[in-house]
Every structure is written in structure tokens, then in C-alpha cells.
Design a protein around this motif. Structure first.
Motif, mmCIF file in Angstrom:
data_model
loop_
_atom_site.group_PDB
_atom_site.id
_atom_site.type_symbol
_atom_site.label_atom_id
_atom_site.label_comp_id
_atom_site.label_asym_id
_atom_site.label_seq_id
_atom_site.Cartn_x
_atom_site.Cartn_y
_atom_site.Cartn_z
ATOM 1 N N LYS A 163 -4.267 -2.246 -4.276
ATOM 2 C CA LYS A 163 -4.075 -1.722 -2.737
ATOM 3 C C LYS A 163 -3.333 -1.982 -2.626
ATOM 4 O O LYS A 163 -3.482 -0.965 -1.280
ATOM 5 N N ARG B 296 -0.065 -2.109 -2.196
ATOM 6 C CA ARG B 296 0.995 -1.316 -2.501
ATOM 7 C C ARG B 296 0.716 0.620 -2.100
ATOM 8 O O ARG B 296 1.834 0.458 -1.866
ATOM 9 N N ARG B 297 -0.255 1.118 -1.709
ATOM 10 C CA ARG B 297 -0.678 2.008 -1.765
ATOM 11 C C ARG B 297 -0.300 2.013 -0.028
ATOM 12 O O ARG B 297 -0.560 1.251 0.292
#
Length: 989
Positions: free
Chosen positions: A680, A682-683
Motif C-alpha cells: 500500500k 508503494r501506491r
């Protein structure tokens, strides 16, 4: 009489609403008692106990005479005045001063938390006395009036008494010998005792010639019989020559008994026999009882500190005065505390004196205005402990230049709880001896967690009953709850100050709700009924299986019953199965943490550090109308505290408080959480949410976990996040766990300065694209950027400094960097106030550069001379092929000279206007987008003038071409410029 019945007489049991009235009543006294003689904040009973345990004090031997080789106490009968003159006149004044100096040194020491979370202040430097109100046993037992906190702030002071007057004669003219000083947790009992001792050492308590402090917790751990003489000399061995004459010399002695709730006292003759001999060995509790009975050393004065629930352990006939510590029940005391604490030299670290003083004064002013609004913080700061927490948090937010692992927000709250609850049990008379913090985590933590899950901060009487009373089954549980309500409840919960909600409760400090909710979850207290039953069955079956194993082994050797071992193995299946199922709890904790950390509805809130700042200092602007719908409550600190509690240091502190979190549990939670959090994270998170994520990693203090999370971040966008010194330190600390290159770091409009760049220097070195626009970076910051670009490990290829006051001197620093830098390919100095001198400095060193490909000098008031000079150097540059010169003061002749440049012939293209000869420039949309993007930060009149010139140039070039296709292109661009001019006129752009 049962313990529960005693407690009921001490605090009404009827309803939690009655507790609200008692909270308000205890805080009702107004009065000012100020002495700049000691240090404020919770001193910590554990620290005071350490002092009493380790100090070795010598006292003058002025009361002892020596005859030959034998030592005899020679005390002649006489008046008190004779005893005083004996002590003064026998050439031992130097020993007295040495004793006082030694005792002062011990009691002036500050706990580790004080030195760790801010500059350390001595007791003689900063202190504000809390209000002390004279009380009575009848007043303690009767219900308090129904008063709200707002009303209490306006009540007249009554029966206020100072610390030094506690032993004055009472209203009937009788001499006061025994004083009980009581107060709930956090009101400053231990701090007042330290102040009393230090005052005596400095001659500010002349009433007493000798002060002997004892920690009742230490006495409770001593089970051997001991005499009073031995007890004193054991604690203070240098008093061995004074103890024999304590009774006969008429010395004015004060015994201090700190924390009486830790002792189980029995004043019945059948329970504690009479003792008048200081040399007779008896239990320590018997010594205390006989001192209070005045059967032992009847002339000695005694002050006892205790929590309210233990006041009735001393029969009223043995107490001449009751005094209640009411904390800072006057907002003026709160303001004075913050003024003295936050204005101390060194509070702001190593900044310039003028700047730090201005920031300190601004903090004090904002905090004072927030207190005057009678917000919830005013109610919280009734307790001096919370004043310490507020100052410590502000120091962390504003004056932290580096963040070592020991300095985290979770660490501040954990240490705060240790200062107030270290070694504390709910009730020393209860056989379970459950720690106070464990009890709080199970009860108040449950209330906090349910509030976080339902996004609620106000709790009704029904909510409290649901969390505290629903599972009560035994007399012991009832007793524990009564003690908790009397002594600790108001430390965590207080009546709400919002109009219309006076009969509801809120957490005294909002962040404390999220901390206790996080502790409740991490300790594994959030279990379903099936999980609780399964755990109990597992423990029972496990114990039974051990006993059965012994029996089966014996029987199997005598009888050939081969099926018995099979049955025994079947018994073992359930505990093993449950141990696997219990691992699911840790998965649930990890899931809760990840889910709360990335809630999409919280994506566009302020970052958590700004939220904490607003909760303390308030929000400047008009007050919210009472009928206006409130904003949804935000609990973004909850998952961050969960991560912080799992750090090794905080787990060690919580272990001391009776809240054990095993290493294996922390490891399994981190392992279960890793994939979800990293995926998450990395989003593309919004800037404020990304800052929260970085702060979570800092609080988690798991370097391996953080390294994996940071390695997955190739672009870091923190634009518009106010990067305070703390946030810069957090970013630098978290990013330092890896060495990977960052593709892009966006710090646009982040309030950066030269000190921020110094803090972020190791991070900036590894960034390929660096956005530093709109940060008020002047020449000092450009000097830091020069050092950055000249570093041999610098990988910065794109640097944007638009809309910063670089100026001529800053341009010279950047020019020096350009000459030797090997990585930079794009440099934007748009609207940086270079002028012709700055452009000349850039041009002078540009020839030495071998890698630059694009240079933006737009909107810098350049004239023809400077612009042409830059272009001439660019024509000879090996790689530079694009120079931005739009919105400069270039004449028509200069335009024609620049328009004549050809990429195929001269190797460079100058972007000056929207036209290129008789055609539209290929970069017209880029130029207009730059203008539109930067318009909020540019002079609108000047932009309007430049747009008018661009429009004239477009119309002139269109009239010179006969190509219909080109005319259409001109008309399209003209319409865009006219549209922008129209919006400028209307003010809609």
C-alpha cells in the motif's frame, strides 16, 4: 467492613454522573501560589524512591558529646530553645551545610525523561506551586456538588494553604503535628515533596531542624523486623550519631512518608502493638503506625502523601490537618508554568538567540490564547503532569533538530506514563497486585478502542458502564474499580467542556485516547468470546495433560494398556491447535494496523504532526458556530502508536509497567504486516499521507522493516507539507536506512531554509530529480546547494529552484557549483531575482560545465546584454541545447537576434516568445502552462503586461505569413492568450 464498602463511603457508587460531579468539585478551588524555586512537572514516584534508597546523608553531630573513648548521648533537659541553641552553638554548622548540600543534590536530580525530551531544569530554576486546599475527613467522604469545569474556573478561592503553612496551628489554635496531603495521580504529590526537601536544604523551611524522608513503597518491600533507629541509619547512615538523641534533644524533626497507599496499615491494638522505643525491632508498618499514633517520637511532625482511596487508612483522630492538591486550578498558574518552562534559555536548541527567542514567545502567546478560550486543553492542564506533557510535546515538535531512536512521540507518551505509574498497583490490599497500567490498558483501553472504531471522542455514562462494569463478577473486581475511580479516573478522562455536552466525558488529552487504544490492541486484549474461552480451556488442558502424563507413564509400565498413551496424545492436541489459532491474533493486529494507516477518507487531512500542534496551540481564525456541524473525528495517530509501542525501547518501558509484549509477538506482527504495508505504501499517496507513513516508519523503530519499505519508494512527493525541523529529521532518519537512489523528491512549497537543507543533505545527494520551488531559499541556502552539487556522491540531474529569492549572491554560489558538477542536466532558476549580475555570473562559469542540457532563466528581469551573453556561451556549450528567457526585459532587437538562432546551425534554442519567426513556437503550450502554474506567486500586473506583449507579437507574426495553416495556429494560440488575459481581468485565475 469490606474494602468495597469503605470505598463506597469515599466515592459515590450510584452512577458515573456522580463521578463527573466529584471531578468538577475537586478542581473547583482557585488560588495562586507561585514560587520560582523548583522544577514543575511529574517528578515520578519511582525517581523519588530511588533518591530515598540511594542517598547517603551525613548530619552534624552537634547533639553528641564524646568522653574518652566512649560515645554517649549527653542531653540536658531544657526547653526547645535550648535544643536549638545546642545544635547551633556546638561548632557543627559546617556539617549541617554539608548534609543539606548532599540532600539537595539528590533531590534536585531530574529523571531520565526530563533530560531526554528537552533541556533539564533544576528545581531552583523553574517551579510553579499547585493550589493546595485545606480539607477535612467529612468533606472527603461527602459527595461533591454538581459543578462543571467552566463554572469551577470562576469559583472564588477557599481554604487555600501554602506548602510552608501546612503545620501552622489549626482554627482552634491547636498545634498540628500530623498532616495528610492527598491528591489523584498527576497532581504533583512527589514533586511537592521534592520541593519541600530542597526548600529545607536551602533554608526556606526554618520550622524544622531535621527532615527524614521515607518511601512507603520501599517500606512495603521490607518484611524483616527493624527498629526506627536502624531504619533511619540504614537509609541515611550518616545520621547514626543523631538518632540516639532524637527523642531527648527536642529537635524539630519532620518525617516525610511518601506514597502511603503502598502500605497496609492496621491501627487496631490487636493488629499492631504499641511501641515507644526507637530501638525495638518491629515491622516497618508498625513503625509508621506508632509514629502516627504519637506513641513513638511524639514531638516529631509527620507529613503523609497518598492517593484519595487510602486517606481513610489513617483514623481521623490521628490527623490534625487534611490538605488536597488541586493542581493548576487557575488558568493563570497554567500560563505561568508554560511561560517559565518554554522561555528558558536552551529550550530551543542551538539556533540563533534572536530567532529562538521570537519562536519561544510566539509559542507561549499562542498557547496562552488557547487556554483563554477554555478549550479542553484548559481542563487537561489542571494536572501539572499534563502541563509537562504539553511542554515536552511542543519541544519535540518545534525544537528537535535530530531524532535519535530514543526520541519518538510514542516514546514521550510511554515515558510520561512511566513517570506517573512506575511501580504502581491499583490496590496494595488486593492479593492480585495487578499493575495500574495493566488495569488501565484493559479497561480504559477498551473504551478508547471502541471510541476510535466508532470515531467518537465523547462518552456517556452508559459507555462507561459498558466498558468498566459489564464483566464484573467478584468483590475484588468491585474494589479495584472503586480505587480506580477515586484515584486514577480523572487522570485519563474529564468532563467535556463543549456546550451541551457537560455530562459526557472525553479523554483529557486527545492523543491519549489513541495511545491507549493502540496499547489495548497490541497487548491482545481485543478478543472475542470464543478466543477467551479457548485460551482458558487451553491453559486448563495443558495443566491437566502434564498431570495425566505422569499417571499414564506409571500405569503403562504396570498394565499393558496401550490405548492410554493414545488418549494422552489426544489431550495434547487441543493446546497445540489453540497455539496455532492464537497466531491469528497477531495477523489481526497487523491487519488492523495496516488498514488504519491507509484509510482513504483520511488521505487529505493534515499530517499527524500538524494535527497534534493544532490540538495544543489551537487553530487561529473565527470560532466555530455552536450550531455548525462538527468535522468528523480523525484518529490517524492510532496506527502510528501501534507501531511505536512495538519498538524495543517502548516494550521495555511497558514491561516495567506490567504490560508485557514478547519479542516473538512483535516479530510475528511485523512479519504479518510487512507485505500489506509495503504494497500500500508503494501506491501514490497524497503528500500529507506519505508524511504520516514516513512518521510511522520512524516510530516503528524497525530498521530492517523500514529499509524494505523505503526501498520500494522511487518517488517521494511531500509538496505543500510544512517541513518543520522535526519532519526534516524524520525524513532524513527514515531515508538513511537504505542507500538506493531516489528518482524524484518533491519538496515544493515546504517552508525549507538553509538548516532544513543541512538536515536533508544525505537524502538530497541520492535524488535524481529535486524540486525545491517556492521555499524562500536565499543565498545561505544556495551555499548549501553548492556544497551538495560539488559533492562527489551527488546524483542530482534535475534541480528546480523556481520562485525562490536566490538573488545575485545565490547565483554566484550556484555558478561555482555548475563549473565542477558532473551530474546536473536541467537547472530551473525561473523567477529567482537574478537580474543581469546574476545571469552574468551564471554565464561566466557555464563554459566550464560539460553536462547541462537545459537552463531556465525566465522572469528574472534580464536585459538584452545579459540574455545575449548567456546565449553566446550556450552556443559554444557541448550539451546545452535549450535556454528559457521568456518574461524578461528583452527588446525587439534582442528578440530578433534570438529568433535568428537555429538549432541545426547554432546548437541551441532560446525560448523567448510564443513565436519563432513567422511560425508558432513549438514550446508555446509549455510557456503558457508555466505562466498559469506560477501565476499565484507572480506579480499579476507584470504578467498582464507580458501577456499583452506576447499577444502583440502573435498578431504581428500572423500578419506576416500567408500560409493558412500557420494563420490557424496563430489564431489558436491568440485565443489561449486572450482567455488567460480575460481571467486575469476577472480575477478568476
Amino acid at each position: 467492613m469490606s474494602r468495597a464498602m469503605q470505598c463506597q463511603s469515599c466515592l459515590p457508587w450510584g452512577s458515573w454522573a456522580q463521578l463527573a460531579r466529584s471531578l468538577a468539585g475537586s478542581r473547583g478551588t482557585r488560588g495562586v501560589s507561585v514560587c520560582a524555586a523548583a522544577m514543575p512537572g511529574p517528578a515520578g514516584r519511582c525517581f523519588l524512591r530511588k533518591i530515598l534508597r540511594t542517598s547517603s546523608i551525613s548530619l552534624p553531630r552537634g547533639c553528641v558529646r564524646y568522653q574518652g573513648d566512649s560515645q554517649e548521648s549527653s542531653v540536658q533537659p531544657g526547653s526547645s530553645r535550648h535544643g536549638q541553641s545546642q545544635l547551633r552553638n556546638v561548632a557543627f554548622s559546617g556539617a549541617i551545610k554539608k548534609h543539606q548540600k548532599s540532600l539537595s543534590a539528590w533531590f534536585s536530580h531530574q529523571p531520565n525523561e526530563e533530560r531526554q525530551f528537552g533541556p533539564s531544569f533544576s528545581l531552583d530554576a523553574v517551579h510553579v506551586d499547585p493550589v493546595i486546599r485545606e480539607s477535612s475527613l467529612e468533606e472527603i467522604l461527602k459527595p461533591s456538588p454538581d459543578l462543571t469545569i467552566q463554572n469551577q474556573l470562576q469559583q472564588p478561592c477557599r481554604k487555600v494553604i501554602s506548602l510552608h503553612n501546612l503545620f501552622d496551628v489549626d482554627a482552634c489554635g491547636r498545634q498540628v503535628k500530623n498532616v495528610v496531603l492527598y491528591g489523584t495521580v498527576g497532581t504533583g504529590k512527589s514533586t511537592l515533596i521534592k520541593k519541600m526537601v530542597v526548600d529545607w536544604c536551602h533554608g526556606r523551611l526554618p520550622r524544622f531542624e531535621l527532615v527524614i524522608p521515607f518511601s512507603c513503597e520501599d517500606l512495603s518491600h521490607s518484611h524483616a523486623h527493624v527498629s526506627l533507629r536502624r531504619l533511619i541509619t540504614k537509609k541515611y547512615q550518616h545520621l547514626r550519631d543523631v538518632v540516639p538523641v532524637l527523642e531527648a534533644s527536642n529537635l524539630k524533626v519532620l518525617f516525610i512518608l511518601n506514597g502511603l497507599e503502598r502500605l497496609n496499615l492496621d491501627f487496631r491494638l490487636a493488629g499492631t502493638e504499641l511501641c515507644c522505643d526507637p530501638n525495638e525491632p518491629v515491622p516497618p508498618s508498625a513503625i509508621v503506625v506508632n509514629l502516627l499514633r504519637k506513641y513513638l517520637l511524639p514531638e516529631a511532625s509527620i507529613i503523609v502523601t497518598t492517593r484519595p482511596s487510602a486517606v481513610r487508612r489513617i483514623p481521623g483522630k490521628y490527623v490534625e490537618r487534611y490538605a488536597e492538591i488541586c493542581g493548576f486550578s487557575d488558568t493563570n498558574l497554567q500560563k505561568l508554568y508554560f511561560q517559565m518552562r518554554l522561555s528558558q534559555p536552551g529550550c530551543s536548541g542551538e539556533e540563533s538567540q534572536d530567532r529562538s527567542s521570537a519562536e519561544q514567545e510566539n509559542l507561549v502567546e499562542m498557547l496562552s490564547r488557547n487556554l483563554e478560550r477554555h478549550n479542553q486543553i484548559t481542563a487537561a492542564c489542571f494536572l501539572p503532569s499534563y502541563c509537562w506533557l504539553v511542554c515536552t510535546t511542543l519541544h519535540f515538535l518545534y525544537f528537535t533538530r535530530t531524532v535519535p531512536p530514543s526520541q519518538t512521540l510514542t516514546g514521550i507518551y510511554t515515558s510520561f506514563l512511566r513517570l506517573n505509574f512506575s511501580g504502581e498497583v491499583v490496590d496494595s490490599t488486593d492479593p492480585t497486585h495487578i499493575s495500574m497500567m495493566k488495569y488501565v490498558a484493559k479497561t480504559v483501553g477498551k473504551l478508547a478502542y471502541e471510541g476510535v472504531m466508532s470515531r467518537k471522542i465523547c462518552f456517556s455514562e452508559e459507555d462507561l458502564q459498558q466498558c468498566f462494569e459489564v464483566e464484573m463478577k467478584t468483590e475484588s473486581e468491585l474494589n479495584l474499580l472503586e480505587v480506580f475511580r477515586s484515584d486514577v479516573f480523572r487522570f485519563f478522562l474529564s468532563p467535556c467542556v463543549q456546550p451541551g455536552k457537560e455530562h459526557t466525558f472525553v479523554f483529557t488529552i486527545p492523543a491519549m485516547q489513541e495511545y491507549l487504544a493502540a496499547l489495548y490492541v497490541v497487548l491482545g486484549e481485543k478478543k472475542t468470546l470464543a478466543q477467551r474461552v479457548g485460551k482458558e480451556l487451553s491453559e486448563v488442558m495443558g495443566k491437566v495433560s502434564e498431570d495425566v502424563a505422569v499417571v499414564v507413564n506409571i500405569i503403562s509400565k504396570v498394565l499393558p494398556l496401550r490405548f492410554l498413551p493414545v488418549l494422552f496424545n489426544l489431550l495434547k492436541i487441543f493446546p497445540r491447535y489453540f497455539s496455532r489459532v492464537s497466531g491469528k491474533d497477531r495477523d489481526a493486529i497487523a491487519h488492523t494496523m495496516a488498514q488504519e494507516l491507509f484509510k482513504e477518507e483520511d488521505y487529505y487531512n493534515d499530517d499527524v504532526l500538524d494535527q497534534i500542534n493544532s490540538s495544543i496551540l489551537g487553530v487561529e481564525g473565527p470560532m466555530r458556530h455552536p450550531d455548525e456541524a462538527p468535522d468528523d473525528e480523525v484518529f490517524e495517530l492510532f496506527p502510528i502508536f501501534m507501531g511505536g509501542i512495538l519498538s524495543r525501547r517502548n516494550r521495555a518501558i511497558l514491561e516495567q509497567l506490567g504490560c508485557s509484549i514478547k519479542n516473538l509477538a512483535a516479530f510475528e506482527i511485523a512479519k504479518a504486516m510487512k507485505k500489506t504495508v509495503i504494497r500500500k505504501g508503494r501506491r501514490g499517496l497524497p503528500p500529507s499521507e506519505l508524511m504520516d507513513y514516513l512518521f510511522f516508519l520512524h516510530e516503528f523503530q524497525n530498521e530492517r522493516f523500514t529499509a524494505e519499505a523505503i526501498r520500494s519508494l522511487r518517488a517521494v512527493n511531500l509538496s505543500s507539507v510544512k517541513m518543520t525541523p522535526l519532519k526534516c529529521s524524520v525524513l532524513a532518519s527514515v531515508m538513511s536506512t537504505t542507500c538506493h537512489e531516489v528518482e524524484e523528491l518533491n519538496l515544493t512549497s515546504c517552508n525549507l531554509d538553509s538548516s532544513s537543507l543541512r538536515t536533508l543533505f544525505p537524502v538530497l545527494l541520492r535524488c535524481k530529480a529535486l524540486h525545491l520551488q517556492l521555499n524562500s531559499l536565499g543565498s545561505d541556502a544556495c551555499k548549501e546547494i553548492r556544497d551538495l552539487l560539488l559533492h562527489d556522491k551527488c546524483v542530482v540531474s534535475s534541480l528546480r529552484l523556481a520562485n525562490n529569492p536566490v538573488g545575485e549572491q545565490g547565483a554566484r554560489y550556484l555558478a561555482e557549483a555548475l563549473a565542477k558538477n558532473r551530474s546536473l542536466t536541467q537547472l530551473s532558476l525561473l523567477h529567482t531575482g537574478l537580474g543581469d549580475p546574476g545571469a552574468e555570473a551564471i554565464a561566466q562559469h557555464l563554459a566550464e560545465n560539460q553536462h547541462l542540457q537545459e537552463l531556465n532563466l525566465g522572469y528574472n528581469s534580464l536585459t538584452d546584454t545579459a540574455a545575449l551573453r548567456v546565449v553566446e556561451v550556450a552556443k559554444r556549450h557541448e550539451t546545452l541545447d535549450k535556454v528559457h528567457l521568456y518574461f524578461n526585459d528583452i527588446s525587439e532587437g534582442g528578440k530578433r537576434a534570438l529568433d535568428s538562432l537555429r538549432m541545426d546551425r547554432d546548437g541551441v534554442r532560446a525560448l523567448v516568445f510564443l513565436t519563432a519567426g513567422t511560425d508558432v513556437s513549438d514550446y508555446w503550450s509549455h510557456i503558457l502552462s508555466v505562466v498559469q502554474r506560477n501565476l499565484p506567486f507572480w506579480d499579476r500586473d507584470r504578467v498582464r503586461q507580458h501577456l499583452a506583449l506576447l499577444l502583440q507579437d502573435l498578431e504581428s507574426s500572423r500578419s506576416q505569413t500567408a500560409n493558412p495553416w500557420r494563420k490557424a495556429k496563430f489564431l489558436r494560440v491568440e485565443s489561449e492568450v486572450k482567455k488567460m488575459l480575460g481571467k486575469l481581468q476577472d480575477g478568476s485565475l
